[in-house]
Design an enzyme around this catalytic site. Structure first.
Site, PDB file in Angstrom:
ATOM      1  CD  GLU A   1     -20.933  -5.513 -28.580  1.00 24.78           C
ATOM      2  OE1 GLU A   1     -21.600  -4.673 -29.220  1.00 24.78           O
ATOM      3  OE2 GLU A   1     -20.181  -5.221 -27.619  1.00 24.78           O
TER       4      GLU A   1
ATOM      5  CG  ASP B   1     -24.547 -10.060 -29.333  1.00 22.96           C
ATOM      6  OD1 ASP B   1     -25.259 -10.394 -28.360  1.00 22.96           O
ATOM      7  OD2 ASP B   1     -23.319  -9.902 -29.256  1.00 22.96           O
TER       8      ASP B   1
ATOM      9  CB  CYS C   1     -20.052 -13.013 -20.662  1.00 22.84           C
ATOM     10  SG  CYS C   1     -21.438 -11.858 -20.809  1.00 22.84           S
TER      11      CYS C   1
END
Length: 215
Positions: free
Chosen positions: A76, A99, A2
């Site tokens: 994350e 998340d 990402c």
């Protein structure tokens, strides 16, 4: 992996999403699965996603219930399920299983102190529309990078890689010779410096607040 990118400007209405799409195009290798952008009066946010958690429903940017708080995040949040259970008991409503959604609701409860509650590896950008206020943050170990340039007119441009900043023509490209010496000696350039004189890297465990052109 990402990647995120964005730009905040004081007192100027953003015309469209062309610039943020160019920035995201420079980091498409970080997130081949999806692209999301948010453009409002003073902010552009973009995200390239490698879908891992909530593959179908976790598209970013992610908003709170009123859509006044919006975030993009690379990384994350390990303890998001614990955070989510606590926030649901407090009356927060979640729209997906990502998340990252925990971040916007934690901000509603704790403001910048939300960072004290996160365990994970992340680089995030959170925009508070009501206050016209941007929060940037990286995890304690600096696992996920975040680079930025603060211009003389107050404009803040940021991204997961220097490549994203280089997509913006107004960002200076002057090399820093002393940073090059550090790279040759150490094999890397220690934060907050970068190889470019007027671009910086947010140091591990640090956050940056931008509002009305000031950091």
């Amino acid at each position: 992996m990402c990647g995120i990118a964005g730009q905040a400007r004081a007192g100027e209405r953003m015309a469209d999403g062309a610039l943020i799409r160019r920035m995201c195009a420079r980091i498409v290798h970080r997130g081949p699965d999806d692209e999301g952008i948010y453009v409002a009066d003073n902010i552009r946010l973009g995200m390239r996603r490698l879908a891992i958690i909530d593959v179908a429903g976790g598209q970013q940017p992610i908003f709170n219930e009123s859509r006044q708080i919006v975030t993009v995040c690379n990384g994350e949040i390990y303890n998001f399920q614990e955070i989510r259970r606590h926030l649901e008991l407090r009356g927060h409503r979640f729209a997906c299983g990502s998340d990252v959604e925990a971040v916007v609701h934690l901000y509603e409860e704790h403001g910048d102190e939300l960072l004290d509650h996160l365990r994970g590896m992340y680089a995030l950008a959170l925009w508070d529309e009501a206050q016209k206020r941007l929060l940037l943050a990286v995890d304690r170990m600096g696992k996920k990078p975040l680079y930025y340039h603060h211009a003389a007119d107050g404009t803040l441009t940021f991204g997961s890689e220097l490549k994203a900043l280089l997509a913006v023509e107004s960002v200076p490209r002057e090399l820093d010779p002393s940073a090059l010496e550090l790279y040759l000696a150490l094999g890397y350039v220690p934060a907050p410096r970068t190889v470019y004189r007027e671009m910086a890297k947010l140091a591990p465990g640090h956050h940056l607040v931008w509002q009305a052109g000031k950091i």
